[in-house]
Design a protein around this motif. Structure first.
Motif, PDB file in Angstrom:
ATOM      1  N   GLN A 376      30.948  15.070 -14.955  1.00  0.00           N
ATOM      2  CA  GLN A 376      32.147  15.804 -15.357  1.00  0.00           C
ATOM      3  C   GLN A 376      33.396  15.227 -14.699  1.00  0.00           C
ATOM      4  O   GLN A 376      34.454  15.129 -15.337  1.00  0.00           O
ATOM      5  CB  GLN A 376      31.995  17.283 -14.982  1.00  0.00           C
ATOM      6  N   LEU A 377      33.277  14.824 -13.449  1.00  0.00           N
ATOM      7  CA  LEU A 377      34.405  14.200 -12.768  1.00  0.00           C
ATOM      8  C   LEU A 377      34.758  12.855 -13.396  1.00  0.00           C
ATOM      9  O   LEU A 377      35.932  12.500 -13.510  1.00  0.00           O
ATOM     10  CB  LEU A 377      34.086  14.025 -11.277  1.00  0.00           C
ATOM     11  N   VAL A 378      33.736  12.107 -13.808  1.00  0.00           N
ATOM     12  CA  VAL A 378      33.991  10.817 -14.468  1.00  0.00           C
ATOM     13  C   VAL A 378      34.737  11.033 -15.782  1.00  0.00           C
ATOM     14  O   VAL A 378      35.708  10.333 -16.086  1.00  0.00           O
ATOM     15  CB  VAL A 378      32.665  10.062 -14.702  1.00  0.00           C
ATOM     16  N   VAL A 379      34.278  12.018 -16.577  1.00  0.00           N
ATOM     17  CA  VAL A 379      34.949  12.327 -17.844  1.00  0.00           C
ATOM     18  C   VAL A 379      36.391  12.744 -17.586  1.00  0.00           C
ATOM     19  O   VAL A 379      37.333  12.255 -18.230  1.00  0.00           O
ATOM     20  CB  VAL A 379      34.198  13.439 -18.606  1.00  0.00           C
ATOM     21  N   ALA A 380      36.588  13.656 -16.623  1.00  0.00           N
ATOM     22  CA  ALA A 380      37.938  14.156 -16.334  1.00  0.00           C
ATOM     23  C   ALA A 380      38.849  13.041 -15.829  1.00  0.00           C
ATOM     24  O   ALA A 380      40.017  12.939 -16.233  1.00  0.00           O
ATOM     25  CB  ALA A 380      37.860  15.280 -15.308  1.00  0.00           C
ATOM     26  N   LEU A 381      38.322  12.188 -14.953  1.00  0.00           N
ATOM     27  CA  LEU A 381      39.142  11.109 -14.386  1.00  0.00           C
ATOM     28  C   LEU A 381      39.532  10.094 -15.465  1.00  0.00           C
ATOM     29  O   LEU A 381      40.668   9.609 -15.494  1.00  0.00           O
ATOM     30  CB  LEU A 381      38.390  10.418 -13.253  1.00  0.00           C
ATOM     31  N   SER A 382      38.599   9.790 -16.365  1.00  0.00           N
ATOM     32  CA  SER A 382      38.926   8.839 -17.443  1.00  0.00           C
ATOM     33  C   SER A 382      39.985   9.429 -18.375  1.00  0.00           C
ATOM     34  O   SER A 382      40.878   8.716 -18.845  1.00  0.00           O
ATOM     35  CB  SER A 382      37.663   8.475 -18.231  1.00  0.00           C
ATOM     36  N   MET A 383      39.906  10.743 -18.636  1.00  0.00           N
ATOM     37  CA  MET A 383      40.943  11.387 -19.443  1.00  0.00           C
ATOM     38  C   MET A 383      42.273  11.381 -18.706  1.00  0.00           C
ATOM     39  O   MET A 383      43.343  11.220 -19.307  1.00  0.00           O
ATOM     40  CB  MET A 383      40.522  12.820 -19.775  1.00  0.00           C
ATOM     41  N   PHE A 384      42.204  11.551 -17.387  1.00  0.00           N
ATOM     42  CA  PHE A 384      43.418  11.566 -16.575  1.00  0.00           C
ATOM     43  C   PHE A 384      44.108  10.199 -16.599  1.00  0.00           C
ATOM     44  O   PHE A 384      45.341  10.111 -16.506  1.00  0.00           O
ATOM     45  CB  PHE A 384      43.041  11.930 -15.134  1.00  0.00           C
ATOM     46  N   LEU A 385      43.324   9.132 -16.752  1.00  0.00           N
ATOM     47  CA  LEU A 385      43.880   7.782 -16.756  1.00  0.00           C
ATOM     48  C   LEU A 385      44.405   7.357 -18.133  1.00  0.00           C
ATOM     49  O   LEU A 385      45.066   6.327 -18.248  1.00  0.00           O
ATOM     50  CB  LEU A 385      42.815   6.776 -16.288  1.00  0.00           C
ATOM     51  N   THR A 386      44.111   8.147 -19.173  1.00  0.00           N
ATOM     52  CA  THR A 386      44.511   7.754 -20.529  1.00  0.00           C
ATOM     53  C   THR A 386      46.017   7.580 -20.682  1.00  0.00           C
ATOM     54  O   THR A 386      46.472   6.585 -21.265  1.00  0.00           O
ATOM     55  CB  THR A 386      43.995   8.777 -21.558  1.00  0.00           C
ATOM     56  N   PRO A 387      46.849   8.517 -20.192  1.00  0.00           N
ATOM     57  CA  PRO A 387      48.296   8.275 -20.295  1.00  0.00           C
ATOM     58  C   PRO A 387      48.735   6.990 -19.614  1.00  0.00           C
ATOM     59  O   PRO A 387      49.690   6.343 -20.055  1.00  0.00           O
ATOM     60  CB  PRO A 387      48.905   9.512 -19.611  1.00  0.00           C
ATOM     61  N   VAL A 388      48.037   6.605 -18.543  1.00  0.00           N
ATOM     62  CA  VAL A 388      48.366   5.344 -17.874  1.00  0.00           C
ATOM     63  C   VAL A 388      48.090   4.165 -18.811  1.00  0.00           C
ATOM     64  O   VAL A 388      48.851   3.186 -18.844  1.00  0.00           O
ATOM     65  CB  VAL A 388      47.559   5.204 -16.568  1.00  0.00           C
ATOM     66  N   LEU A 389      47.000   4.249 -19.590  1.00  0.00           N
ATOM     67  CA  LEU A 389      46.691   3.191 -20.550  1.00  0.00           C
ATOM     68  C   LEU A 389      47.766   3.102 -21.632  1.00  0.00           C
ATOM     69  O   LEU A 389      48.131   2.007 -22.070  1.00  0.00           O
ATOM     70  CB  LEU A 389      45.324   3.444 -21.185  1.00  0.00           C
ATOM     71  N   PHE A 390      48.260   4.242 -22.067  1.00  0.00           N
ATOM     72  CA  PHE A 390      49.338   4.227 -23.060  1.00  0.00           C
ATOM     73  C   PHE A 390      50.619   3.646 -22.468  1.00  0.00           C
ATOM     74  O   PHE A 390      51.372   2.946 -23.162  1.00  0.00           O
ATOM     75  CB  PHE A 390      49.604   5.641 -23.579  1.00  0.00           C
ATOM     76  N   ILE A 391      50.884   3.941 -21.201  1.00  0.00           N
ATOM     77  CA  ILE A 391      52.056   3.356 -20.545  1.00  0.00           C
ATOM     78  C   ILE A 391      51.910   1.843 -20.465  1.00  0.00           C
ATOM     79  O   ILE A 391      52.867   1.084 -20.702  1.00  0.00           O
ATOM     80  CB  ILE A 391      52.245   3.970 -19.145  1.00  0.00           C
ATOM     81  N   ALA A 392      50.694   1.373 -20.156  1.00  0.00           N
ATOM     82  CA  ALA A 392      50.441  -0.069 -20.119  1.00  0.00           C
ATOM     83  C   ALA A 392      50.670  -0.690 -21.490  1.00  0.00           C
ATOM     84  O   ALA A 392      51.210  -1.800 -21.601  1.00  0.00           O
ATOM     85  CB  ALA A 392      49.009  -0.332 -19.648  1.00  0.00           C
ATOM     86  N   PHE A 393      50.281   0.029 -22.534  1.00  0.00           N
ATOM     87  CA  PHE A 393      50.499  -0.479 -23.894  1.00  0.00           C
ATOM     88  C   PHE A 393      52.000  -0.596 -24.186  1.00  0.00           C
ATOM     89  O   PHE A 393      52.458  -1.603 -24.731  1.00  0.00           O
ATOM     90  CB  PHE A 393      49.841   0.462 -24.905  1.00  0.00           C
ATOM     91  N   ASP A 394      52.764   0.436 -23.790  1.00  0.00           N
ATOM     92  CA  ASP A 394      54.209   0.430 -24.048  1.00  0.00           C
ATOM     93  C   ASP A 394      54.938  -0.641 -23.243  1.00  0.00           C
ATOM     94  O   ASP A 394      55.820  -1.334 -23.766  1.00  0.00           O
ATOM     95  CB  ASP A 394      54.812   1.798 -23.710  1.00  0.00           C
ATOM     96  N   LYS A 395      54.577  -0.773 -21.959  1.00  0.00           N
ATOM     97  CA  LYS A 395      55.339  -1.627 -21.052  1.00  0.00           C
ATOM     98  C   LYS A 395      54.846  -3.072 -21.019  1.00  0.00           C
ATOM     99  O   LYS A 395      55.638  -3.992 -20.752  1.00  0.00           O
ATOM    100  CB  LYS A 395      55.293  -1.053 -19.626  1.00  0.00           C
ATOM    101  N   LEU A 396      53.554  -3.304 -21.260  1.00  0.00           N
ATOM    102  CA  LEU A 396      52.998  -4.645 -21.114  1.00  0.00           C
ATOM    103  C   LEU A 396      52.622  -5.295 -22.438  1.00  0.00           C
ATOM    104  O   LEU A 396      52.923  -6.463 -22.678  1.00  0.00           O
ATOM    105  CB  LEU A 396      51.759  -4.602 -20.202  1.00  0.00           C
ATOM    106  N   ILE A 397      51.959  -4.542 -23.310  1.00  0.00           N
ATOM    107  CA  ILE A 397      51.429  -5.125 -24.545  1.00  0.00           C
ATOM    108  C   ILE A 397      52.517  -5.298 -25.601  1.00  0.00           C
ATOM    109  O   ILE A 397      52.730  -6.394 -26.125  1.00  0.00           O
ATOM    110  CB  ILE A 397      50.280  -4.257 -25.104  1.00  0.00           C
ATOM    111  N   LEU A 398      53.219  -4.202 -25.917  1.00  0.00           N
ATOM    112  CA  LEU A 398      54.233  -4.265 -26.989  1.00  0.00           C
ATOM    113  C   LEU A 398      55.321  -5.315 -26.718  1.00  0.00           C
ATOM    114  O   LEU A 398      55.643  -6.105 -27.613  1.00  0.00           O
ATOM    115  CB  LEU A 398      54.868  -2.894 -27.189  1.00  0.00           C
ATOM    116  N   PRO A 399      55.912  -5.351 -25.507  1.00  0.00           N
ATOM    117  CA  PRO A 399      56.942  -6.375 -25.272  1.00  0.00           C
ATOM    118  C   PRO A 399      56.417  -7.796 -25.457  1.00  0.00           C
ATOM    119  O   PRO A 399      57.149  -8.665 -25.952  1.00  0.00           O
ATOM    120  CB  PRO A 399      57.360  -6.119 -23.811  1.00  0.00           C
TER     121      PRO A 399
END
Length: 621
Positions: A376-399
């Motif tokens: 359950q902690l693994v599931v919760a932590l991975s969900m918690f990191l999802t916005p960070v992945l979207f930020i990486a997409f916005d700041k690193l991938i798209l540019p």
């Protein structure tokens, strides 16, 4: 009662403070909800054991979200996406499950437990991903469309998973399981104890009944309620539909979310679709936010601190495995560029259905309690990191992809046309098609590689390049061109290009699209020969059609439309002269506004005079 009110205030206050702050920092609302949950839960200890109970209630937000998703999908649209739904989605679930199962076996877990963990981690967070797509304006992209196909298959796959997981029960856990029939899942499952064939008939009958009721019974019910004119009763009816369907699915052991989704698809063609959507959407948003808060509040920091490296490593491992599978599949299904990374990063987490399957696995004696707490902690932590992945997409991938697109060398132009069109968006495409249909050779330029590739895919010539660069215009045959159409999206660039063309090639006939009246004045000041307001003609036609629909005679409508145009032409010249006489930054002076109002009054008087003249002529006749 007071305790519940205090707890409610705590949850709402946390959301009201954390979410706006997160949005202002560009982190998204989901991360704001998660942080709010962590603060009021593990950090401040303001909420306690009731978090799990609230989470079960808040999961209903996922059910509502899938109902609304279903409302946006007509059945034929669902059939059209079957290749991606079962191909891309099926391979993702199978590939992720297989890889995680192999890794788990390598760490010494029995194959039954490894397979269960693989199934749980193969699911992604529908709630987080769709919410983030909507917030960031990504919902219409090709990457989001493919990601949605995968999410939809995952939600459907929950049903066979719930049927299959009990077959993986461990004998040693079965021996310790309670024998009381009132405990566990069976207490609310009317199908408990039925043979397989009978259960299959119940499921098929329930889904068939749901489709039948959606097609033939929902419309009379909704019409009856709508005729009362009481909005609160229609809201109650909308909630009744969703809650009733979810309850039915739960009673027969199926996923409430899938039932709600099917109901939404069935009602997608209903005339009450938009009313249902507007009534349910506020509840969906609030419950989803509450769900994310409970995920953050439910993180057990004691266990996390004791096994921090293991839990973090497992969460990152799950993200890495899922990302690898998603990237390979996106490449196989020809998802290109930044869209491929959007699919990869957006779905790399575990999902909310993971909590459901973990709880179900404990009830069915498949996973022991201590392991469940860890997972359950693994599931919760991975969900918690999802916005960070979207930020990486916005700041690193798209540019990076935007820079690569800008650095792409301009195409060699092998055939110059009589007319050059700069910009091949919605406006330039129509002009280009009309000219080609009349045998006029065109040279189409656009600085967006995807637009050029799309044009080529439908058999129309287009060249990649920046039309504002003189050397590219020279290669396009600007010296021999008879006309130049400016249809690029950037206002400033279009005015700059117009000035360059009329200064360098004064004999060239330059035509341009204007976004608004101010843009029109700037283009006119730059010397453009012919300018058309983008929405002028379509808006005029809509207004004329509305008059006709209201009962005006067609001859009167055409006459009034012509009179409106004549006054507009006269006003355009006068307003332009007033605009150009103003100073920069003060173009729309008080005199300009007074002149505009006077011409609007003139249009109204012209229409009144025409109607009075017609009435007098009718009476004389």
């Amino acid at each position: 009662m007071t305790e519940y009110l205090i707890q409610g205030c705590i949850y709402l206050l946390a959301a009201v403070i954390a979410v706006p702050v997160a949005k202002r920092l560009g982190l998204g609302s989901v991360l704001g909800y998660l942080v709010a949950g962590v603060v009021i839960g593990p950090v401040a200890g303001l909420v306690g054991d009731e978090t799990v109970t609230i989470q079960h209630f808040a999961e209903f937000g996922v059910v509502m979200m899938l109902f609304l998703v279903g409302l946006e999908l007509e059945p034929h649209a669902l059939w059209q996406m079957r290749a991606r739904l079962f191909g891309l989605g099926g391979l993702q679930v199978a590939g992720t499950t297989g890889l995680i199962m192999l890794v788990s076996i390598a760490f010494g877990l029995p194959w039954t437990l490894a397979l269960t963990i693989g199934l749980i981690f193969s699911l992604s967070s529908t709630a987080i991903v769709l919410q983030t797509f909507q917030e960031k304006g990504l919902a219409k992209t090709d990457g989001a469309s493919n990601a949605f196909s995968i999410l939809l298959f995952q939600d459907i796959a929950v049903i066979p998973m719930l049927a299959f997981i009990p077959l993986l029960a461990l004998p040693e856990l079965l021996a310790l399981a309670p024998s009381t029939p009132g405990e566990g899942h069976a207490a609310t499952d009317l199908t408990a104890g039925l043979p397989g064939w009978a259960y299959a008939l119940v499921v098929i009958g329930s889904i068939a009944g749901l489709i039948f009721a959606g097609h033939f019974l929902s419309r009379p019910l909704l019409k009856f309620v709508a005729d009362t004119g009481l909005r609160e009763i229609f809201v109650a009816c909308a909630l009744l539909l969703v809650v009733g369907i979810a309850a039915l699915m739960s009673l027969i052991g199926l996923s409430p979310a899938l039932g709600a989704f099917l109901a939404g698809v069935v009602l997608a063609n209903s005339e009450f679709r938009h009313e249902l959507e507007s009534n349910i959407d506020p509840f969906k948003g609030l419950l989803l936010g509450l769900f994310f808060i409970t995920v953050g509040a439910g993180i057990n920091f004691a266990v996390l601190a004791n096994q921090f490296l293991m839990i973090t490593g497992m969460a990152l491992g799950v993200i890495a495995v899922k990302a690898a599978v998603l990237y390979v599949l996106a490449a196989l299904f020809k998802v290109h560029g930044s869209d491929r990374w959007l699919v990869t990063l957006s779905l790399a987490q575990a999902g909310e259905f993971g909590f459901v399957l973990l709880s179900f696995s404990v009830q069915q004696s498949v996973i022991a309690g201590p392991i469940v707490e860890l997972l359950q902690l693994v599931v919760a932590l991975s969900m918690f990191l999802t916005p960070v992945l979207f930020i990486a997409f916005d700041k690193l991938i798209l540019p990076r992809f935007e820079q690569a697109s800008n650095e792409r060398e301009a195409d060699d132009i092998d055939e110059a046309g009589h007319v050059i069109i700069a910009g091949v968006g919605r406006f330039g495409q129509i002009a280009n098609r009309l000219l080609i249909a009349n045998g006029v050779k065109t040279t189409v330029l656009d600085h967006q590689a995807t637009q050029v590739d799309n044009m080529r895919s439908i058999g129309l010539h287009a060249y990649f390049g920046d039309a504002t660069r003189p050397e590219l215009l020279h290669r396009a045959g600007i010296e021999q061109a008879l006309a130049f159409i400016i249809a690029i999206d950037n206002k400033e660039e279009s005015v700059k290009l117009a000035r360059y063309l009329k200064r360098t090639y004064p004999a060239l006939n330059v035509l341009a699209r204007a976004y608004d009246r101010g843009h029109l004045y700037q283009l006119r000041n730059a010397g453009v020969d012919s300018i058309q307001l983008e929405t002028y003609h379509s808006a005029l036609e809509i207004g004329a059609q509305t008059l006709a629909d209201l009962g005006f005679q067609l001859s009167d409508v055409e006459h009034n439309k012509h009179a409106f145009k004549q006054v507009e032409i006269e006003a355009s010249d006068a307003l332009y002269q007033e605009w150009i006489s103003g100073e920069d930054g003060q173009r729309y002076s008080t005199d300009y506004k007074k002149l505009f109002i006077s011409y609007q009054q003139k249009i109204t008087e012209q229409m009144k005079d025409d109607r009075a003249d017609k009435q007098a002529n009718d009476e004389h006749s």
